[in-house]
Design a protein around this motif. Structure first.
Motif, short mmCIF file in Angstrom:
data_model
loop_
_atom_site.label_atom_id
_atom_site.label_comp_id
_atom_site.label_asym_id
_atom_site.label_seq_id
_atom_site.Cartn_x
_atom_site.Cartn_y
_atom_site.Cartn_z
N GLY A 4 0.82 -1.19 0.00
CA GLY A 4 0.00 0.00 0.00
C GLY A 4 0.86 1.25 0.00
O GLY A 4 2.09 1.19 0.13
N THR A 5 0.22 2.40 -0.09
CA THR A 5 0.95 3.67 -0.18
C THR A 5 1.80 3.93 1.05
O THR A 5 2.93 4.41 0.95
N ASP A 6 1.27 3.63 2.25
CA ASP A 6 2.02 3.90 3.48
C ASP A 6 3.30 3.06 3.53
O ASP A 6 4.36 3.55 3.95
N LEU A 31 4.95 1.83 0.94
CA LEU A 31 5.86 2.36 -0.07
C LEU A 31 6.54 3.64 0.43
O LEU A 31 7.75 3.82 0.25
N ARG A 32 5.76 4.49 1.06
CA ARG A 32 6.32 5.74 1.58
C ARG A 32 7.40 5.46 2.62
O ARG A 32 8.44 6.13 2.65
N ARG A 60 10.51 4.26 0.89
CA ARG A 60 11.13 5.33 0.11
C ARG A 60 12.23 6.04 0.90
O ARG A 60 13.15 6.62 0.32
N ARG A 78 -1.95 -1.71 -9.12
CA ARG A 78 -2.18 -0.62 -8.16
C ARG A 78 -0.89 -0.29 -7.41
O ARG A 78 -0.57 0.88 -7.19
N THR A 79 -0.13 -1.31 -7.00
CA THR A 79 1.14 -1.06 -6.32
C THR A 79 2.10 -0.30 -7.23
O THR A 79 2.76 0.65 -6.79
N ASN A 100 0.86 3.22 -7.40
CA ASN A 100 1.09 3.93 -6.13
C ASN A 100 2.54 4.40 -6.02
O ASN A 100 2.82 5.50 -5.55
N ALA A 101 3.47 3.56 -6.46
CA ALA A 101 4.88 3.95 -6.46
C ALA A 101 5.11 5.13 -7.39
O ALA A 101 5.93 6.01 -7.11
N GLN A 154 2.98 7.51 -8.06
CA GLN A 154 2.46 8.71 -7.41
C GLN A 154 3.45 9.26 -6.40
O GLN A 154 3.47 10.46 -6.12
N LEU A 155 4.31 8.37 -5.85
CA LEU A 155 5.31 8.78 -4.87
C LEU A 155 6.68 9.06 -5.49
O LEU A 155 7.65 9.31 -4.78
#
Length: 393
Positions: free
Chosen positions: A165-167, A169-170, A173, A210-211, A214-215, A217-218
């Protein structure tokens, strides 16, 4: 181009690919199924040469299999395992650091973390191990181990942890210069009973796409790819490449696409399944090059084609992927990586100069949106002025 008479629809598709105008689905299907092999390979190689020249890159890495536990039961995988008596569920921090340090001493610059997908969701043993170390989820433990390796050894982490999920991945990062997730296939059909992705809830194509997005977008440099020969049709193979291309058109974050062939192994459910031929692999690589364009970094692992691997250069790749002088390929343990000196010699024999890169490609490491302030000094320490790996580090 070849002197062989080529059907008009195939000839026009080759011309569109050569001109860099991109391929429609119909173009790609006509080429992968009908184009004369020599003409297709020549077109793919020409597009590659125009953008990448005659160099081929690799990353000197150490392979850290953080855990083999996985909740997915893919029909082709020997990496995953269930808990076994007397076997540790995960690598301990000291084990992780020891492997990373051995890699640093051998000149590695990338720490590749591979692991099963969300084992704590189904295995009490995984949950218990994580709890003892103060974590609830595998992805939290991964983030901590990436932090440890980065700070203690200076190796640049690249993680392949599955669907995220986004969290998550963040969080990655902060310490990973790039992350990866193979799309493998865009076909939900492979999830049916008996299919390659039967009993593999994390192989739903939409979740993996989606993964990847999402990456994007980040602004995370991302590696993905397809696995061929796992029961997909050529239409489904082309659809997977087009899905990758679409995600990259939206976010421009995909630094590398891998075309990997299925290899049969004794202890897998698909042990008797046929492997894709070298021609099938070359066709797919060439079509991938024409779909993705000359600027994309395109890879196929040399250890999965034995002695014939330089032939893949004819199809349009410009990267060999990660090669380790320290650890084996835990995903394909029966297939030894070539020695780096041999890789250089074989590449030179095919007319290419071998270049060592980092886990993040030069065209991404030079852009601040892809490398956060914390990672920039670590990257600069290992990087030459042209963005490739610095010699003697």
């Amino acid at each position: 181009m070849s002197e062989i008479a080529i059907p008009y629809r195939v000839d026009t598709a080759l011309e569109r690919g050569l001109e860099g105008r991109g391929l429609s689905r119909e173009d790609a299907l006509s080429l992968i199924d009908e184009a004369p092999l020599d003409a297709l390979l020549e077109t793919g190689a020409t597009v590659r040469d125009r953008s990448k020249g005659r160099s081929v890159s690799y990353s000197r890495k150490v392979f850290i299999p953080l855990t083999h536990l996985c909740r997915d039961y893919c029909g082709y995988c020997t990496f995953r395992s269930d808990p076994q008596p007397g076997m540790q569920a995960y690598m301990l921090p000291d084990d992780v650091l020891a492997v990373a340090e051995a890699g640093r001493r051998a000149g590695c610059k990338e720490a590749l973390f591979s692991l099963g997908d969300q084992p704590e969701r189904i295995f009490p043993e995984a949950k218990e191990f994580l709890k003892k170390l103060g974590f609830e989820r595998t992805l939290e433990y991964l983030a901590a181990m990436c932090e440890l390796v980065l700070e203690k050894t200076g190796l640049l982490p690249h993680s392949n942890p599955g669907v995220m999920g986004t969290d998550d991945l963040r969080r990655l990062r902060e310490t990973n210069v790039s992350v990866g997730l193979m799309l493998e296939s865009a076909s939900p059909r492979l999830l049916r009973v008996g299919g390659a992705h039967w009993k593999a809830p994390d192989k739903v194509p939409s979740l993996r796409i989606r993964t990847i997005e999402n990456a994007g977008q980040l602004s995370m440099a991302f590696t993905t790819g397809i696995l061929i020969g796992i029961g997909e049709t050529t239409e489904e193979r082309v659809d997977a490449l087009l899905a990758i291309h679409s995600a990259n058109q939206k976010y421009g974050h995909i630094q590398e696409v891998i075309v990997q062939p299925f290899r049969a192994k004794p202890d897998i459910r698909m042990a008797q399944a046929p492997e894709p031929s070298t021609e099938d692999l070359e066709r797919t690589i060439a079509v991938a090059r024409l779909i993705l364009g000359g600027e994309m970094n395109l890879q196929s692992p040399p250890n999965l084609l034995a002695e014939d691997y330089p032939d893949l250069l004819k199809a349009g790749i410009n990267d060999w992927g990660g090669i380790s002088p320290v650890t084996k390929d835990f995903i394909n343990p029966e297939a030894a990586w070539p020695q780096i000196s041999s890789l250089a010699a074989r590449s030179a024999g095919a007319g290419f100069v071998l270049r060592e890169r980092l886990a993040i490609y030069p065209e991404f490491s030079s852009r601040p949106e892809f490398v956060n302030a914390r990672l920039q000094p670590h990257v600069r320490k290992l990087q030459a002025e042209d963005g490739y790996a610095r010699e003697g580090v």
